[in-house]
Design a protein around this motif. Structure first.
Motif, PDB file in Angstrom:
ATOM      1  N   ILE A  16       0.843  -1.204   0.000  1.00  0.00           N
ATOM      2  CA  ILE A  16       0.000   0.000   0.000  1.00  0.00           C
ATOM      3  C   ILE A  16       0.871   1.245   0.000  1.00  0.00           C
ATOM      4  CG2 ILE A  16      -1.661   1.343   1.360  1.00  0.00           C
ATOM      5  CD1 ILE A  16      -2.931  -1.018  -0.034  1.00  0.00           C
ATOM      6  N   LEU A  17       1.924   1.258   0.816  1.00  0.00           N
ATOM      7  CA  LEU A  17       2.824   2.413   0.844  1.00  0.00           C
ATOM      8  C   LEU A  17       3.532   2.604  -0.491  1.00  0.00           C
ATOM      9  CD1 LEU A  17       4.391   2.063   4.400  1.00  0.00           C
ATOM     10  CD2 LEU A  17       2.779   3.790   3.606  1.00  0.00           C
ATOM     11  N   LEU A  18       3.928   1.527  -1.128  1.00  0.00           N
ATOM     12  CA  LEU A  18       4.591   1.614  -2.424  1.00  0.00           C
ATOM     13  C   LEU A  18       3.651   2.163  -3.491  1.00  0.00           C
ATOM     14  CD1 LEU A  18       7.127   1.033  -4.125  1.00  0.00           C
ATOM     15  CD2 LEU A  18       6.173  -1.230  -4.559  1.00  0.00           C
ATOM     16  N   VAL A  19       2.428   1.685  -3.521  1.00  0.00           N
ATOM     17  CA  VAL A  19       1.445   2.171  -4.496  1.00  0.00           C
ATOM     18  C   VAL A  19       1.158   3.657  -4.246  1.00  0.00           C
ATOM     19  CG1 VAL A  19      -0.979   1.982  -5.194  1.00  0.00           C
ATOM     20  CG2 VAL A  19       0.411  -0.066  -4.950  1.00  0.00           C
ATOM     21  N   ILE A  24       1.897   9.338  -5.853  1.00  0.00           N
ATOM     22  CA  ILE A  24       2.349  10.698  -5.555  1.00  0.00           C
ATOM     23  C   ILE A  24       3.407  11.154  -6.546  1.00  0.00           C
ATOM     24  CG2 ILE A  24       3.630  12.065  -3.852  1.00  0.00           C
ATOM     25  CD1 ILE A  24       2.074  10.526  -1.693  1.00  0.00           C
ATOM     26  N   LEU A  25       4.343  10.286  -6.868  1.00  0.00           N
ATOM     27  CA  LEU A  25       5.411  10.661  -7.791  1.00  0.00           C
ATOM     28  C   LEU A  25       4.912  10.850  -9.218  1.00  0.00           C
ATOM     29  CD1 LEU A  25       8.305   8.418  -6.480  1.00  0.00           C
ATOM     30  CD2 LEU A  25       8.020  10.881  -6.179  1.00  0.00           C
ATOM     31  N   GLU A  26       3.854  10.159  -9.602  1.00  0.00           N
ATOM     32  CA  GLU A  26       3.318  10.267 -10.960  1.00  0.00           C
ATOM     33  C   GLU A  26       2.381  11.454 -11.142  1.00  0.00           C
ATOM     34  OE1 GLU A  26       3.843   8.499 -13.809  1.00  0.00           O
ATOM     35  OE2 GLU A  26       5.483   7.490 -12.783  1.00  0.00           O
ATOM     36  N   ASN A  27       1.889  12.041 -10.056  1.00  0.00           N
ATOM     37  CA  ASN A  27       0.918  13.130 -10.147  1.00  0.00           C
ATOM     38  C   ASN A  27       1.476  14.401  -9.517  1.00  0.00           C
ATOM     39  OD1 ASN A  27      -1.651  11.929 -11.276  1.00  0.00           O
ATOM     40  ND2 ASN A  27      -1.100  10.452  -9.698  1.00  0.00           N
ATOM     41  N   GLN A  28       2.504  14.948 -10.131  1.00  0.00           N
ATOM     42  CA  GLN A  28       3.162  16.131  -9.597  1.00  0.00           C
ATOM     43  C   GLN A  28       2.760  17.428 -10.289  1.00  0.00           C
ATOM     44  OE1 GLN A  28       5.258  16.459  -6.921  1.00  0.00           O
ATOM     45  NE2 GLN A  28       4.598  14.375  -6.493  1.00  0.00           N
ATOM     46  N   GLN A  29       1.871  17.384 -11.275  1.00  0.00           N
ATOM     47  CA  GLN A  29       1.478  18.599 -11.973  1.00  0.00           C
ATOM     48  C   GLN A  29       0.689  19.505 -11.018  1.00  0.00           C
ATOM     49  OE1 GLN A  29       0.701  15.535 -12.842  1.00  0.00           O
ATOM     50  NE2 GLN A  29      -1.409  15.319 -13.491  1.00  0.00           N
ATOM     51  N   PRO A  30       1.035  20.799 -10.977  1.00  0.00           N
ATOM     52  CA  PRO A  30       0.344  21.709 -10.056  1.00  0.00           C
ATOM     53  C   PRO A  30      -1.105  21.945 -10.471  1.00  0.00           C
ATOM     54  CG  PRO A  30       2.006  22.879 -11.335  1.00  0.00           C
ATOM     55  CD  PRO A  30       2.107  21.435 -11.704  1.00  0.00           C
ATOM     56  N   THR A  31      -1.968  21.959  -9.468  1.00  0.00           N
ATOM     57  CA  THR A  31      -3.396  22.146  -9.689  1.00  0.00           C
ATOM     58  C   THR A  31      -3.933  23.085  -8.613  1.00  0.00           C
ATOM     59  OG1 THR A  31      -3.546  19.880 -10.491  1.00  0.00           O
ATOM     60  CG2 THR A  31      -5.596  20.935  -9.912  1.00  0.00           C
ATOM     61  N   SER A  32      -4.842  23.945  -8.996  1.00  0.00           N
ATOM     62  CA  SER A  32      -5.498  24.826  -8.042  1.00  0.00           C
ATOM     63  C   SER A  32      -6.980  24.473  -8.024  1.00  0.00           C
ATOM     64  CB  SER A  32      -5.302  26.284  -8.440  1.00  0.00           C
ATOM     65  OG  SER A  32      -5.968  27.121  -7.529  1.00  0.00           O
ATOM     66  N   MET A  33      -7.526  24.264  -6.850  1.00  0.00           N
ATOM     67  CA  MET A  33      -8.938  23.930  -6.706  1.00  0.00           C
ATOM     68  C   MET A  33      -9.706  25.189  -6.337  1.00  0.00           C
ATOM     69  SD  MET A  33      -9.350  20.696  -7.142  1.00  0.00           S
ATOM     70  CE  MET A  33      -8.263  19.312  -7.346  1.00  0.00           C
ATOM     71  N   PRO A  44       0.505  20.048  -5.965  1.00  0.00           N
ATOM     72  CA  PRO A  44       0.422  18.845  -6.800  1.00  0.00           C
ATOM     73  C   PRO A  44      -0.939  18.161  -6.642  1.00  0.00           C
ATOM     74  CG  PRO A  44       2.499  18.895  -5.614  1.00  0.00           C
ATOM     75  CD  PRO A  44       1.660  20.013  -5.076  1.00  0.00           C
ATOM     76  N   LEU A  45      -1.424  17.583  -7.707  1.00  0.00           N
ATOM     77  CA  LEU A  45      -2.712  16.901  -7.704  1.00  0.00           C
ATOM     78  C   LEU A  45      -2.765  15.807  -6.648  1.00  0.00           C
ATOM     79  CD1 LEU A  45      -5.464  16.464  -9.028  1.00  0.00           C
ATOM     80  CD2 LEU A  45      -4.342  14.921 -10.640  1.00  0.00           C
ATOM     81  N   SER A  46      -1.659  15.127  -6.443  1.00  0.00           N
ATOM     82  CA  SER A  46      -1.631  14.034  -5.471  1.00  0.00           C
ATOM     83  C   SER A  46      -1.929  14.521  -4.058  1.00  0.00           C
ATOM     84  CB  SER A  46      -0.276  13.333  -5.513  1.00  0.00           C
ATOM     85  OG  SER A  46       0.759  14.247  -5.216  1.00  0.00           O
ATOM     86  N   VAL A  47      -1.596  15.752  -3.732  1.00  0.00           N
ATOM     87  CA  VAL A  47      -1.885  16.287  -2.397  1.00  0.00           C
ATOM     88  C   VAL A  47      -3.385  16.335  -2.171  1.00  0.00           C
ATOM     89  CG1 VAL A  47      -1.732  18.356  -0.948  1.00  0.00           C
ATOM     90  CG2 VAL A  47       0.252  17.605  -2.252  1.00  0.00           C
ATOM     91  N   PHE A  48      -4.132  16.793  -3.157  1.00  0.00           N
ATOM     92  CA  PHE A  48      -5.582  16.876  -3.025  1.00  0.00           C
ATOM     93  C   PHE A  48      -6.222  15.486  -2.938  1.00  0.00           C
ATOM     94  CE2 PHE A  48      -4.572  20.910  -5.238  1.00  0.00           C
ATOM     95  CZ  PHE A  48      -5.005  21.776  -4.244  1.00  0.00           C
ATOM     96  N   VAL A  49      -5.747  14.565  -3.748  1.00  0.00           N
ATOM     97  CA  VAL A  49      -6.325  13.215  -3.753  1.00  0.00           C
ATOM     98  C   VAL A  49      -6.026  12.500  -2.444  1.00  0.00           C
ATOM     99  CG1 VAL A  49      -6.299  10.982  -4.907  1.00  0.00           C
ATOM    100  CG2 VAL A  49      -6.284  13.072  -6.258  1.00  0.00           C
TER     101      VAL A  49
END
Length: 73
Positions: A16-19, A24-33, A44-49
């Motif tokens: 689970i930690l590896l996935v 997180i590493l694959e979704n680094q594009q900046p996003t603003s909600m 980064p998108l991963s922060v929101f998810v």
């Protein structure tokens, strides 16, 4: 048998930690909600998810606890 279940649990947690790390590493594009006129900083998108996942993991058991507590009364 107890050691085997601990090993299986440890491998499951590591998987689970590896996935999560790969996600997180694959979704680094900046996003603003934006919600009701309130905008977040570009993160980064991963922060929101991951934040939504953690929030759900906290809220769901709390609501289940409240429902079962009221049902016992």
């Amino acid at each position: 048998m107890r050691n085997l279940s601990r090993i299986v649990f440890g491998v499951f947690v590591l998987a689970i930690l590896l996935v999560t790390l790969v996600f997180i590493l694959e979704n680094q594009q900046p996003t603003s909600m934006m919600f009701l006129g309130w905008a977040t900083p570009a993160l980064p998108l991963s922060v929101f998810v991951v934040a939504a996942l953690l929030l759900g993991l906290i809220i769901a058991p709390a609501l289940a606890w409240l429902v079962t507590r009221r049902a016992r009364r």
